[in-house]
Design a protein around this motif. Structure first.
Motif, PDB file in Angstrom:
ATOM      1  N   THR A  77      -6.939   1.549   1.816  1.00  0.00           N
ATOM      2  CA  THR A  77      -6.544   2.574   0.849  1.00  0.00           C
ATOM      3  C   THR A  77      -5.220   2.279   0.151  1.00  0.00           C
ATOM      4  O   THR A  77      -5.068   2.590  -1.006  1.00  0.00           O
ATOM      5  N   LEU A  78      -4.231   1.777   0.804  1.00  0.00           N
ATOM      6  CA  LEU A  78      -2.949   1.407   0.201  1.00  0.00           C
ATOM      7  C   LEU A  78      -1.800   1.455   1.196  1.00  0.00           C
ATOM      8  O   LEU A  78      -0.712   1.021   0.894  1.00  0.00           O
ATOM      9  N   HIS A  79      -1.978   1.970   2.372  1.00  0.00           N
ATOM     10  CA  HIS A  79      -0.870   2.106   3.311  1.00  0.00           C
ATOM     11  C   HIS A  79      -0.442   0.774   3.931  1.00  0.00           C
ATOM     12  O   HIS A  79       0.704   0.370   3.810  1.00  0.00           O
ATOM     13  N   ARG A  80      -1.366   0.095   4.597  1.00  0.00           N
ATOM     14  CA  ARG A  80      -1.020  -1.153   5.294  1.00  0.00           C
ATOM     15  C   ARG A  80      -0.581  -2.249   4.345  1.00  0.00           C
ATOM     16  O   ARG A  80       0.328  -3.024   4.657  1.00  0.00           O
ATOM     17  N   SER A  81      -1.196  -2.339   3.178  1.00  0.00           N
ATOM     18  CA  SER A  81      -0.796  -3.399   2.248  1.00  0.00           C
ATOM     19  C   SER A  81       0.626  -3.175   1.746  1.00  0.00           C
ATOM     20  O   SER A  81       1.364  -4.125   1.516  1.00  0.00           O
ATOM     21  N   CYS A  84       0.832  -1.197   0.000  1.00  0.00           N
ATOM     22  CA  CYS A  84       0.000   0.000   0.000  1.00  0.00           C
ATOM     23  C   CYS A  84       0.860   1.238   0.000  1.00  0.00           C
ATOM     24  O   CYS A  84       0.588   2.201  -0.674  1.00  0.00           O
ATOM     25  N   ALA A  85       1.915   1.235   0.790  1.00  0.00           N
ATOM     26  CA  ALA A  85       2.777   2.394   0.849  1.00  0.00           C
ATOM     27  C   ALA A  85       3.763   2.373  -0.303  1.00  0.00           C
ATOM     28  O   ALA A  85       4.406   3.365  -0.585  1.00  0.00           O
ATOM     29  N   GLY A  86       3.894   1.231  -0.948  1.00  0.00           N
ATOM     30  CA  GLY A  86       4.837   1.091  -2.043  1.00  0.00           C
ATOM     31  C   GLY A  86       6.230   0.866  -1.496  1.00  0.00           C
ATOM     32  O   GLY A  86       6.602   1.402  -0.465  1.00  0.00           O
ATOM     33  N   SER A  87       6.973   0.074  -2.139  1.00  0.00           N
ATOM     34  CA  SER A  87       8.311  -0.248  -1.683  1.00  0.00           C
ATOM     35  C   SER A  87       9.315   0.336  -2.651  1.00  0.00           C
ATOM     36  O   SER A  87       9.207   0.179  -3.850  1.00  0.00           O
ATOM     37  N   GLU A 127       6.056 -14.033  -4.824  1.00  0.00           N
ATOM     38  CA  GLU A 127       5.098 -13.281  -5.628  1.00  0.00           C
ATOM     39  C   GLU A 127       4.016 -12.654  -4.770  1.00  0.00           C
ATOM     40  O   GLU A 127       3.326 -13.358  -4.040  1.00  0.00           O
ATOM     41  N   ALA A 128       3.857 -11.350  -4.895  1.00  0.00           N
ATOM     42  CA  ALA A 128       2.765 -10.665  -4.208  1.00  0.00           C
ATOM     43  C   ALA A 128       2.449  -9.388  -4.961  1.00  0.00           C
ATOM     44  O   ALA A 128       3.335  -8.693  -5.446  1.00  0.00           O
ATOM     45  N   TYR A 129       1.172  -9.087  -5.049  1.00  0.00           N
ATOM     46  CA  TYR A 129       0.696  -7.866  -5.690  1.00  0.00           C
ATOM     47  C   TYR A 129      -0.023  -7.018  -4.654  1.00  0.00           C
ATOM     48  O   TYR A 129      -0.853  -7.529  -3.918  1.00  0.00           O
ATOM     49  N   ASP A 130       0.266  -5.749  -4.637  1.00  0.00           N
ATOM     50  CA  ASP A 130      -0.398  -4.802  -3.761  1.00  0.00           C
ATOM     51  C   ASP A 130      -1.452  -4.078  -4.593  1.00  0.00           C
ATOM     52  O   ASP A 130      -1.125  -3.441  -5.587  1.00  0.00           O
ATOM     53  N   MET A 131      -2.704  -4.189  -4.184  1.00  0.00           N
ATOM     54  CA  MET A 131      -3.787  -3.569  -4.940  1.00  0.00           C
ATOM     55  C   MET A 131      -3.852  -2.077  -4.643  1.00  0.00           C
ATOM     56  O   MET A 131      -4.192  -1.660  -3.533  1.00  0.00           O
ATOM     57  N   ASP A 132      -3.512  -1.285  -5.627  1.00  0.00           N
ATOM     58  CA  ASP A 132      -3.464   0.170  -5.505  1.00  0.00           C
ATOM     59  C   ASP A 132      -4.840   0.731  -5.173  1.00  0.00           C
ATOM     60  O   ASP A 132      -5.814   0.466  -5.878  1.00  0.00           O
ATOM     61  N   GLY A 133      -4.924   1.482  -4.093  1.00  0.00           N
ATOM     62  CA  GLY A 133      -6.183   2.107  -3.709  1.00  0.00           C
ATOM     63  C   GLY A 133      -7.041   1.284  -2.779  1.00  0.00           C
ATOM     64  O   GLY A 133      -8.044   1.775  -2.269  1.00  0.00           O
ATOM     65  N   GLY A 134      -6.675   0.014  -2.551  1.00  0.00           N
ATOM     66  CA  GLY A 134      -7.387  -0.842  -1.616  1.00  0.00           C
ATOM     67  C   GLY A 134      -8.875  -0.989  -1.910  1.00  0.00           C
ATOM     68  O   GLY A 134      -9.321  -0.839  -3.048  1.00  0.00           O
ATOM     69  N   THR A 135      -9.627  -1.290  -0.848  1.00  0.00           N
ATOM     70  CA  THR A 135     -11.061  -1.532  -1.025  1.00  0.00           C
ATOM     71  C   THR A 135     -11.792  -0.268  -1.463  1.00  0.00           C
ATOM     72  O   THR A 135     -12.819  -0.370  -2.144  1.00  0.00           O
ATOM     73  N   GLU A 136     -11.274   0.904  -1.094  1.00  0.00           N
ATOM     74  CA  GLU A 136     -11.941   2.132  -1.533  1.00  0.00           C
ATOM     75  C   GLU A 136     -11.931   2.228  -3.058  1.00  0.00           C
ATOM     76  O   GLU A 136     -12.943   2.533  -3.680  1.00  0.00           O
ATOM     77  N   LEU A 190      -5.144 -11.789   0.206  1.00  0.00           N
ATOM     78  CA  LEU A 190      -4.828 -11.489   1.601  1.00  0.00           C
ATOM     79  C   LEU A 190      -5.304 -10.091   1.962  1.00  0.00           C
ATOM     80  O   LEU A 190      -4.813  -9.097   1.424  1.00  0.00           O
ATOM     81  N   ASP A 191      -6.248 -10.012   2.884  1.00  0.00           N
ATOM     82  CA  ASP A 191      -6.785  -8.758   3.404  1.00  0.00           C
ATOM     83  C   ASP A 191      -6.040  -8.457   4.704  1.00  0.00           C
ATOM     84  O   ASP A 191      -6.075  -9.252   5.637  1.00  0.00           O
ATOM     85  N   VAL A 192      -5.359  -7.312   4.768  1.00  0.00           N
ATOM     86  CA  VAL A 192      -4.552  -6.987   5.950  1.00  0.00           C
ATOM     87  C   VAL A 192      -5.226  -5.935   6.832  1.00  0.00           C
ATOM     88  O   VAL A 192      -4.583  -5.333   7.685  1.00  0.00           O
ATOM     89  N   ARG A 193      -6.531  -5.747   6.647  1.00  0.00           N
ATOM     90  CA  ARG A 193      -7.287  -4.818   7.484  1.00  0.00           C
ATOM     91  C   ARG A 193      -7.656  -5.485   8.808  1.00  0.00           C
ATOM     92  O   ARG A 193      -7.411  -6.662   9.023  1.00  0.00           O
ATOM     93  N   THR A 194      -8.274  -4.718   9.694  1.00  0.00           N
ATOM     94  CA  THR A 194      -8.716  -5.259  10.976  1.00  0.00           C
ATOM     95  C   THR A 194      -9.869  -6.237  10.759  1.00  0.00           C
ATOM     96  O   THR A 194     -10.564  -6.161   9.732  1.00  0.00           O
ATOM     97  N   PRO A 195     -10.114  -7.137  11.706  1.00  0.00           N
ATOM     98  CA  PRO A 195     -11.265  -8.043  11.575  1.00  0.00           C
ATOM     99  C   PRO A 195     -12.586  -7.290  11.418  1.00  0.00           C
ATOM    100  O   PRO A 195     -13.456  -7.720  10.664  1.00  0.00           O
ATOM    101  N   SER A 196     -12.736  -6.167  12.083  1.00  0.00           N
ATOM    102  CA  SER A 196     -13.955  -5.369  11.958  1.00  0.00           C
ATOM    103  C   SER A 196     -14.123  -4.858  10.535  1.00  0.00           C
ATOM    104  O   SER A 196     -15.226  -4.955   9.956  1.00  0.00           O
ATOM    105  N   GLU A 197     -13.065  -4.334   9.937  1.00  0.00           N
ATOM    106  CA  GLU A 197     -13.124  -3.876   8.549  1.00  0.00           C
ATOM    107  C   GLU A 197     -13.425  -5.045   7.615  1.00  0.00           C
ATOM    108  O   GLU A 197     -14.235  -4.925   6.696  1.00  0.00           O
ATOM    109  N   PHE A 198     -12.762  -6.164   7.858  1.00  0.00           N
ATOM    110  CA  PHE A 198     -12.963  -7.361   7.043  1.00  0.00           C
ATOM    111  C   PHE A 198     -14.427  -7.796   7.072  1.00  0.00           C
ATOM    112  O   PHE A 198     -15.008  -8.104   6.036  1.00  0.00           O
TER     113      PHE A 198
END
Length: 131
Positions: A94-98, A12-15, A112-121, A49-57
């Motif tokens: 949004t993209l930070h935590r991922s 999410c933050a980009g590497s 292999e891993a892809y970070d989805m730009d912009g997240g669920t929003e 892989l969803d890295v949000r909180t359980p409540s968000e999930f």
């Protein structure tokens, strides 16, 4: 995106750090994420892989996603238990935590891993469904 496309880990933050020749780690758009999910449907070596909180999930997530909370104190050990040779689509709100999560995955040697730009929003804004 075709099945011949290499899967990449993107945070999410980009590497900004370099990946090894055996790693594909990058950010992808929600449309490419949707295509990746479609192209890998039913494959045992692909995970969302969803890295949000359980409540968000629980409020809505991509179909078939597994939830490992980035903010939990045991995130690195939980992710460390995953198979590093599988393919992962990683997302947050949004993209930070991922981005932070995929940085950890890169450091742990995931291939292999892809970070989805912009997240669920961005996913919802593009009209894609959640469950």
């Amino acid at each position: 995106m075709t099945a011949a496309v290499t899967v990449t880990i993107v945070g999410c933050a980009g590497s900004s750090s370099e990946t090894s020749p055996n790693q594909t780690i990058r950010k992808i758009s929600v449309s490419d994420a949707s295509a990746l999910i479609h192209d890998n449907a039913g494959k045992v070596d692909f995970f969302v892989l969803d890295v949000r909180t359980p409540s968000e999930f629980n409020q809505g997530h991509l179909a078939g996603a597994i939830n490992i909370d980035y903010n939990a104190g045991n995130f690195q050990s939980e992710v460390g238990n995953l198979d590093r040779n599988k393919r992962y689509l990683v997302y947050c709100r949004t993209l930070h935590r991922s981005g932070l999560a995929t940085d950890i995955m890169k450091d742990l040697g995931f291939t292999e891993a892809y970070d989805m730009d912009g997240g669920t929003e961005a996913w919802l804004a593009a009209g894609y469904p959640v469950v």
